[in-house]
Design a protein around this motif. Structure first.
Motif, PDB file in Angstrom:
ATOM      1  N   MET A   1     -28.881 -41.720   5.913  1.00  0.00           N
ATOM      2  CA  MET A   1     -29.953 -40.760   5.611  1.00  0.00           C
ATOM      3  C   MET A   1     -30.281 -40.775   4.120  1.00  0.00           C
ATOM      4  SD  MET A   1     -31.427 -39.300   8.081  1.00  0.00           S
ATOM      5  CE  MET A   1     -32.251 -37.891   7.340  1.00  0.00           C
TER       6      MET A   1
ATOM      7  N   SER B   1     -22.170 -45.561  13.485  1.00  0.00           N
ATOM      8  CA  SER B   1     -20.931 -45.418  12.705  1.00  0.00           C
ATOM      9  C   SER B   1     -19.685 -45.665  13.561  1.00  0.00           C
ATOM     10  CB  SER B   1     -20.884 -44.059  12.004  1.00  0.00           C
ATOM     11  OG  SER B   1     -20.750 -43.059  12.979  1.00  0.00           O
TER      12      SER B   1
ATOM     13  N   ARG C   1     -32.989 -41.745  10.625  1.00  0.00           N
ATOM     14  CA  ARG C   1     -32.115 -40.885  11.432  1.00  0.00           C
ATOM     15  C   ARG C   1     -31.707 -41.593  12.728  1.00  0.00           C
ATOM     16  NH1 ARG C   1     -34.731 -36.639  14.080  1.00  0.00           N
ATOM     17  NH2 ARG C   1     -36.392 -36.854  12.538  1.00  0.00           N
ATOM     18  N   GLU C   2     -32.684 -42.307  13.312  1.00  0.00           N
ATOM     19  CA  GLU C   2     -32.449 -43.014  14.571  1.00  0.00           C
ATOM     20  C   GLU C   2     -33.459 -44.138  14.715  1.00  0.00           C
ATOM     21  OE1 GLU C   2     -32.951 -39.457  16.911  1.00  0.00           O
ATOM     22  OE2 GLU C   2     -34.993 -40.051  17.481  1.00  0.00           O
TER      23      GLU C   2
ATOM     24  N   VAL D   1     -28.241 -51.084  10.100  1.00  0.00           N
ATOM     25  CA  VAL D   1     -28.686 -49.680  10.089  1.00  0.00           C
ATOM     26  C   VAL D   1     -30.188 -49.542   9.825  1.00  0.00           C
ATOM     27  CG1 VAL D   1     -26.409 -48.946   9.317  1.00  0.00           C
ATOM     28  CG2 VAL D   1     -28.203 -49.295   7.614  1.00  0.00           C
TER      29      VAL D   1
ATOM     30  N   ASP E   1     -38.018 -42.374   9.821  1.00  0.00           N
ATOM     31  CA  ASP E   1     -36.871 -41.547  10.195  1.00  0.00           C
ATOM     32  C   ASP E   1     -36.549 -41.687  11.680  1.00  0.00           C
ATOM     33  OD1 ASP E   1     -39.415 -40.313  10.466  1.00  0.00           O
ATOM     34  OD2 ASP E   1     -38.477 -38.368  10.793  1.00  0.00           O
TER      35      ASP E   1
ATOM     36  N   SER F   1     -22.075 -44.242   7.854  1.00  0.00           N
ATOM     37  CA  SER F   1     -22.115 -42.826   8.247  1.00  0.00           C
ATOM     38  C   SER F   1     -23.552 -42.352   8.259  1.00  0.00           C
ATOM     39  CB  SER F   1     -21.316 -41.987   7.237  1.00  0.00           C
ATOM     40  OG  SER F   1     -21.958 -42.068   5.970  1.00  0.00           O
ATOM     41  N   ASP F   2     -23.769 -41.294   9.015  1.00  0.00           N
ATOM     42  CA  ASP F   2     -25.105 -40.688   9.068  1.00  0.00           C
ATOM     43  C   ASP F   2     -25.532 -40.291   7.657  1.00  0.00           C
ATOM     44  OD1 ASP F   2     -27.427 -39.422  10.242  1.00  0.00           O
ATOM     45  OD2 ASP F   2     -26.423 -37.500   9.887  1.00  0.00           O
ATOM     46  N   GLU F   3     -24.585 -39.755   6.902  1.00  0.00           N
ATOM     47  CA  GLU F   3     -24.886 -39.291   5.540  1.00  0.00           C
ATOM     48  C   GLU F   3     -25.382 -40.451   4.655  1.00  0.00           C
ATOM     49  OE1 GLU F   3     -21.448 -37.818   3.601  1.00  0.00           O
ATOM     50  OE2 GLU F   3     -22.587 -36.855   1.989  1.00  0.00           O
TER      51      GLU F   3
ATOM     52  N   THR G   1     -28.614 -43.557  17.494  1.00  0.00           N
ATOM     53  CA  THR G   1     -28.478 -42.668  16.340  1.00  0.00           C
ATOM     54  C   THR G   1     -27.550 -43.258  15.280  1.00  0.00           C
ATOM     55  OG1 THR G   1     -26.565 -41.556  17.269  1.00  0.00           O
ATOM     56  CG2 THR G   1     -28.730 -40.630  17.842  1.00  0.00           C
ATOM     57  N   ASN G   2     -27.616 -42.688  14.088  1.00  0.00           N
ATOM     58  CA  ASN G   2     -26.713 -43.112  13.019  1.00  0.00           C
ATOM     59  C   ASN G   2     -25.253 -42.881  13.407  1.00  0.00           C
ATOM     60  OD1 ASN G   2     -28.950 -43.718  11.560  1.00  0.00           O
ATOM     61  ND2 ASN G   2     -28.870 -41.901  10.239  1.00  0.00           N
ATOM     62  N   ASP G   3     -25.010 -41.764  14.098  1.00  0.00           N
ATOM     63  CA  ASP G   3     -23.618 -41.472  14.493  1.00  0.00           C
ATOM     64  C   ASP G   3     -23.077 -42.550  15.424  1.00  0.00           C
ATOM     65  OD1 ASP G   3     -23.246 -39.259  12.944  1.00  0.00           O
ATOM     66  OD2 ASP G   3     -23.970 -37.849  14.465  1.00  0.00           O
TER      67      ASP G   3
END
Ligand code: UT7
Length: 329
Positions: A41, A30, A47-48, A162, A280, A36-38, A25-27
């Motif tokens: 995205m 990070s 997203r992943e 990413v 995504d 960051s996920d933000e 995942t993005n989290d």
């Protein structure tokens, strides 16, 4: 290169795909790099992504995809007389992943070789297999597109890390009664090649290359290139085949970045709901991207017999390629 299909009709008769189980995942990213996920995205729509297990190489991802495509076509491995694998991350440079796959599948009569065209690899391989079938050199071809890009990324470089993920897809091509493939358009611009490269991966010494042996990308330049060729290549193949953009029922662009995809549909005038989007969930899987999206569209019932399908890939080279086809399954 551009061409309208001529000669005996050829189509896709089987589709398969495979992604590794591990979801990143993005989290999680990070925690590895300053991102960051933000941000991910907002700038990419990702997203992943899936990441191959340490013991998984390209053929381990390609094999289940190939088996599924062969089963759907209702044939066996031994029936294949051509196996093409588009990838920039083969198990090793040689033996080729295609030869290894042909052996595992029992395709003992097949010609088998790998093809390098960056993220456009699947489109190039599709056109090449099509040409061989039409020329009578082959009767049944398996075209695999897949990559394990996680192995060639710099895991400290947030600007590339990413974006990418691992996955593979495969299709069987056979002669059919009604035309499937209607035309192709393929191109390359080596002058822009420097914007997306893997320095040190071949016979050019690292001393002469820029970078550190991992994927090196000038994101902004690739972004500009991608938004331009997704539109120009699609328009060219549609025009050559005498089709209008309104006729396109299913649009499958290379899954690079949702902003690039949104730009393409807007410029082309294709309603967004006709576009297949899975970036995504998988990120950019390079040569795996278009066959993965094709398999997903089929599984979701979004590909129906008679649909006009437009596929366009673009990537390292810099290369691009489109195919227009009527879905015949
Ligand atoms: O198959 C083809 C393969 N490649 C592609 O399709 C990639 C095409 N390019 C892209 O998709 C975009 O250019 C990116 C997603 C790679 C970058 O998006 P962007 O909107 O073009 O961002 P940027 O490169 O202009 O960078 C903006 C800022 C920079 O910071 P400063 O200089 O403004 O302070 C970057 O350092 O964002 C920073 N940045 C990041 N920040 C957080 C770059 N990557 C990240 C990141 N997380 N992962």
């Amino acid at each position: 290169m551009i061409g309208k299909a001529q000669g005996p009709p050829v189509s896709i008769t089987g589709v398969g795909a495979y992604v590794p189980d591990r979801v990143l995942t993005n989290d999680e990213l990070s925690t590895l790099v300053d991102t960051s996920d933000e941000w991910i995205m907002e700038r990419t729509g990702i997203r992943e992504r899936r990441i191959a297990a340490p013991e998984q190489a390209l053929t381990d991802l390609a094999l289940p995809a190939a088996k599924a495509a062969i089963a759907q076509a209702g044939i066996e491995g031994k029936d294949l007389d051509l196996l093409l694998c588009a990838t920039v991350t083969p198990d090793m440079m040689f033996p080729t992943s295609s030869a290894l796959l042909a052996d595992t599948l029992g395709a003992n009569e097949a010609a088998a070789y790998d093809l390098l065209a960056g993220c456009t690899g699947f489109m190039y391989a599709l056109a090449q297999a099509y040409g061989m079938l039409v020329a009578g050199l082959a009767e049944r071809a398996l075209v695999v597109g897949g990559d394990v890009l996680s192995r060639i990324l710099d895991w400290t470089d947030r600007s590339t890390l990413v974006l990418f993920g691992d996955g593979a897809g495969a299709v069987v091509l056979e002669k059919v009664e009604k035309p499937g493939f209607l035309g192709f358009e393929l191109g390359a611009d080596g002058g822009g090649g420097i914007h997306l490269s893997l320095p040190g991966s071949g016979s050019r010494s690292m001393e002469e290359a820029t970078g550190n042996g991992y994927v090196h990308m000038n994101g902004r330049e690739v972004f500009k290139f991608a938004t331009r060729v997704l539109v120009s290549s699609a328009e060219a193949v549609l025009e050559r085949c005498g089709a209008a953009v309104e006729d396109v029922d299913v649009y499958i662009p290379h899954q690079a970045n949702v902003r690039i995809l949104d730009h393409a549909v807007q410029k082309l005038g294709i309603p967004r709901e006709r576009m297949i989007v899975n970036v995504d969930r998988y990120g950019n899987t390079s040569s795996g991207s278009i066959p993965l999206a094709l398999a997903e569209a089929q599984a979701d019932g979004r590909l129906k017999k008679g649909d006009l399908v437009l596929m366009t890939g673009m990537g390292a080279g810099l290369t691009w390629g489109s195919a227009l086809m009527e879905w015949t399954q």
